[in-house]
Design a protein around this motif. Structure first.
Motif, mmCIF file in Angstrom:
data_model
loop_
_atom_site.group_PDB
_atom_site.id
_atom_site.type_symbol
_atom_site.label_atom_id
_atom_site.label_comp_id
_atom_site.label_asym_id
_atom_site.label_seq_id
_atom_site.Cartn_x
_atom_site.Cartn_y
_atom_site.Cartn_z
ATOM 1 N N ALA A 50 6.933 21.011 16.091
ATOM 2 C CA ALA A 50 8.287 21.216 15.572
ATOM 3 C C ALA A 50 8.277 22.248 14.463
ATOM 4 O O ALA A 50 9.219 22.346 13.692
ATOM 5 N N ALA A 51 7.174 23.004 14.330
ATOM 6 C CA ALA A 51 6.959 23.806 13.122
ATOM 7 C C ALA A 51 7.922 24.973 12.987
ATOM 8 O O ALA A 51 8.240 25.387 11.886
ATOM 9 N N GLY A 52 8.408 25.530 14.088
ATOM 10 C CA GLY A 52 9.349 26.633 13.971
ATOM 11 C C GLY A 52 8.857 27.704 13.023
ATOM 12 O O GLY A 52 7.804 28.290 13.236
ATOM 13 N N THR A 53 9.591 27.911 11.930
ATOM 14 C CA THR A 53 9.243 28.981 10.997
ATOM 15 C C THR A 53 8.082 28.609 10.086
ATOM 16 O O THR A 53 7.673 29.429 9.278
ATOM 17 N N ALA A 54 7.568 27.392 10.163
ATOM 18 C CA ALA A 54 6.437 27.018 9.300
ATOM 19 C C ALA A 54 5.090 27.366 9.926
ATOM 20 O O ALA A 54 4.052 26.941 9.470
ATOM 21 N N ILE A 89 8.865 31.589 1.524
ATOM 22 C CA ILE A 89 7.439 31.328 1.723
ATOM 23 C C ILE A 89 7.131 31.099 3.205
ATOM 24 O O ILE A 89 6.147 31.630 3.733
ATOM 25 N N ARG A 90 7.985 30.340 3.893
ATOM 26 C CA ARG A 90 7.742 30.081 5.320
ATOM 27 C C ARG A 90 7.789 31.367 6.135
ATOM 28 O O ARG A 90 6.964 31.593 7.017
ATOM 29 N N LEU A 91 8.769 32.227 5.837
ATOM 30 C CA LEU A 91 8.849 33.489 6.579
ATOM 31 C C LEU A 91 7.614 34.329 6.323
ATOM 32 O O LEU A 91 7.066 34.950 7.242
ATOM 33 N N GLY A 92 7.156 34.362 5.074
ATOM 34 C CA GLY A 92 5.947 35.123 4.744
ATOM 35 C C GLY A 92 4.720 34.558 5.438
ATOM 36 O O GLY A 92 3.832 35.286 5.873
ATOM 37 N N HIS A 143 4.279 21.129 4.219
ATOM 38 C CA HIS A 143 4.108 22.401 3.510
ATOM 39 C C HIS A 143 5.414 23.197 3.526
ATOM 40 O O HIS A 143 5.896 23.605 4.588
ATOM 41 N N ASP A 144 5.964 23.458 2.358
ATOM 42 C CA ASP A 144 7.058 24.420 2.189
ATOM 43 C C ASP A 144 8.267 24.155 3.083
ATOM 44 O O ASP A 144 8.974 25.099 3.459
ATOM 45 N N THR A 145 8.511 22.894 3.419
ATOM 46 C CA THR A 145 9.712 22.573 4.179
ATOM 47 C C THR A 145 10.148 21.131 3.922
ATOM 48 O O THR A 145 9.308 20.239 3.740
ATOM 49 N N LEU A 146 11.464 20.950 3.913
ATOM 50 C CA LEU A 146 12.058 19.614 3.783
ATOM 51 C C LEU A 146 12.648 19.155 5.116
ATOM 52 O O LEU A 146 13.311 18.118 5.177
ATOM 53 N N HIS A 167 0.824 -1.210 0.000
ATOM 54 C CA HIS A 167 0.000 0.000 0.000
ATOM 55 C C HIS A 167 0.861 1.265 0.000
ATOM 56 O O HIS A 167 1.874 1.341 0.699
ATOM 57 N N ILE A 168 0.425 2.255 -0.787
ATOM 58 C CA ILE A 168 1.222 3.460 -1.037
ATOM 59 C C ILE A 168 0.364 4.701 -0.781
ATOM 60 O O ILE A 168 -0.693 4.857 -1.408
ATOM 61 N N ASP A 169 0.831 5.579 0.116
ATOM 62 C CA ASP A 169 0.141 6.852 0.381
ATOM 63 C C ASP A 169 1.158 7.976 0.145
ATOM 64 O O ASP A 169 2.199 8.024 0.800
ATOM 65 N N LEU A 170 0.852 8.878 -0.782
ATOM 66 C CA LEU A 170 1.872 9.820 -1.258
ATOM 67 C C LEU A 170 1.666 11.269 -0.814
ATOM 68 O O LEU A 170 2.238 12.188 -1.411
ATOM 69 N N HIS A 171 0.890 11.498 0.258
ATOM 70 C CA HIS A 171 0.669 12.905 0.665
ATOM 71 C C HIS A 171 0.354 12.928 2.155
ATOM 72 O O HIS A 171 -0.747 12.577 2.568
ATOM 73 N N THR A 172 1.350 13.311 2.961
ATOM 74 C CA THR A 172 1.184 13.343 4.420
ATOM 75 C C THR A 172 1.950 14.530 5.015
ATOM 76 O O THR A 172 2.900 15.035 4.422
ATOM 77 N N HIS A 173 1.505 14.955 6.202
ATOM 78 C CA HIS A 173 2.132 16.086 6.909
ATOM 79 C C HIS A 173 2.522 15.685 8.330
ATOM 80 O O HIS A 173 1.738 15.057 9.039
ATOM 81 N N SER A 174 3.713 16.105 8.738
ATOM 82 C CA SER A 174 4.165 15.893 10.112
ATOM 83 C C SER A 174 4.087 17.215 10.880
ATOM 84 O O SER A 174 3.725 18.256 10.309
ATOM 85 N N ASN A 175 4.486 17.181 12.143
ATOM 86 C CA ASN A 175 4.451 18.429 12.930
ATOM 87 C C ASN A 175 5.599 19.377 12.575
ATOM 88 O O ASN A 175 5.722 20.453 13.166
ATOM 89 N N VAL A 176 6.399 19.015 11.567
ATOM 90 C CA VAL A 176 7.361 19.969 11.033
ATOM 91 C C VAL A 176 6.622 21.055 10.239
ATOM 92 O O VAL A 176 7.108 22.182 10.116
ATOM 93 N N SER A 177 5.425 20.713 9.694
ATOM 94 C CA SER A 177 4.545 21.784 9.198
ATOM 95 C C SER A 177 3.290 21.794 10.065
ATOM 96 O O SER A 177 3.385 22.194 11.222
ATOM 97 N N ASP A 178 2.155 21.357 9.576
ATOM 98 C CA ASP A 178 0.948 21.489 10.388
ATOM 99 C C ASP A 178 0.237 20.169 10.665
ATOM 100 O O ASP A 178 -0.935 20.147 11.001
ATOM 101 N N GLY A 179 0.977 19.047 10.538
ATOM 102 C CA GLY A 179 0.445 17.795 11.070
ATOM 103 C C GLY A 179 0.699 17.735 12.566
ATOM 104 O O GLY A 179 1.270 18.662 13.146
#
Ligand code: AMP
Ligand code: ZN
Ligand code: FE
Ligand code: FE
Length: 285
Positions: free
Chosen positions: A127-131, A94-97, A38-41, A2-14
């Motif tokens: 863990a979002a910091g600047t996000a 983008i993150r700063l904005g 979102h907008d972060t690696l 099984h393959i899920d290709l779109h997820t968010h962690s608490n590094v952005s807004d998960g």
């Protein structure tokens, strides 16, 4: 497989740490998961290390905020190299904005009788910091008992047409595709059928993106796409030779109706996506 290709962690807004997200992917029966914050690696290395430990294939990804005619749309980059200078500069901008417009949003909320301090928003950062963005404002409103959940916060205050909305920068759409390609990624148009995005992402525009900017794929199967919407994008994607993906857009407890693995990508589509990543010089394994 099984393959899920779109997820968010608490590094952005998960709400899951990258490691917890990969553990949850295994518990949900997934073999492959893409982390697309979102907008972060920033979560990729941790997620891939967890994936190696427990035997889950973690695809390095990002969900880039883009805009066309002043309207926000989202691009998913897969196989993204982490060290590409121009991409990282754009993600930082983008993150700063995203963050720097929050004081204006808090001003509007105060005038609506719902005062909130920046510290109260920052306390929701994970863990979002600047996000930091609207989801964290929503979480601060929940913490103060002003709303029951993020959905209500967006409906009453934060949506594009809501009384506390403040816009933020994003990448111009075609420039965003080109930039992700330069960083080795295959580019998939995220959830084109959701409200607002469907108005700007016309068939004509998607055709132009495919023919003139090498758009690689389209997210056809998505929790908020009904059967006729999925059918429409399946046919458009087939006609334009786009990889047709499916995904949950999991946000942990931050979004209901997006459980990990609730919508999946078929194996042939995933293989085609990886071959496009390889052709662009991105990260395949
Ligand atoms: P921002 O980037 O600060 O403008 O916030 C936009 C993000 O908020 C989106 O990428 C979604 O992840 C999230 N979001 C948008 N609408 C909702 C909603 N109704 N409920 C929960 N999260 C939402
Ligand atoms: Zn999100
Ligand atoms: Fe999105
Ligand atoms: Fe998303």
């Amino acid at each position: 497989m099984h393959i899920d290709l779109h997820t968010h962690s608490n590094v952005s807004d998960g709400t899951d740490t990258p490691t917890r997200l990969v553990l949850n992917a295994r518990a949900a029966g997934l073999a492959t998961v893409a982390l697309t914050d979102h907008d972060t690696l920033d979560g990729i290395q941790e997620a891939r290390a967890a994936g190696r430990r427990i035997g889950i294939h973690v695809v390095p990804g990002v969900e880039l905020s883009a805009e066309v005619d002043g309207r926000e749309v989202h691009l998913l980059g897969y196989g993204t190299r982490l060290d590409h200078r121009d991409l990282n500069a754009e993600l930082t901008r983008i993150r700063l904005g995203r963050r720097n417009r929050l004081p204006a949003m808090l001003d509007k909320l105060a005038r609506l009788g719902v005062p909130l301090t920046m510290a109260e928003v920052e306390a929701q950062a994970g863990a979002a910091g600047t996000a930091l963005g609207r989801p964290h404002v929503a979480d601060a409103l929940i913490a103060k008992g002003k709303v029951a959940n993020r959905q209500e916060a967006f409906e009453r205050f934060l949506d594009r047409n809501g009384p506390a909305f403040v816009p933020r920068p994003a990448a111009e759409l075609t420039a965003g595709i080109d930039l992700l390609h330069a960083a080795g990624a295959a580019v998939v148009l995220a959830h084109p059928g959701i409200r607002g995005m469907d108005e700007v992402l016309t068939g004509e525009l998607i055709e132009m993106l495919a023919r003139e900017h090498g758009l690689d794929g389209i997210e056809v199967d998505y929790p908020l796409h009904d059967a006729s919407t999925r059918d429409l994008y399946h046919r458009l994607g087939a006609r334009l030779d786009l990889v047709r993906t499916g995904s949950s857009d999991y946000h942990g407890t931050g979004k209901v109706g997006h459980d990990l693995g609730c919508v999946l990508t078929r194996e042939p589509a995933f293989r085609e996506l990886l071959s496009r990543v390889a052709a662009r010089g991105g990260v395949v394994r």
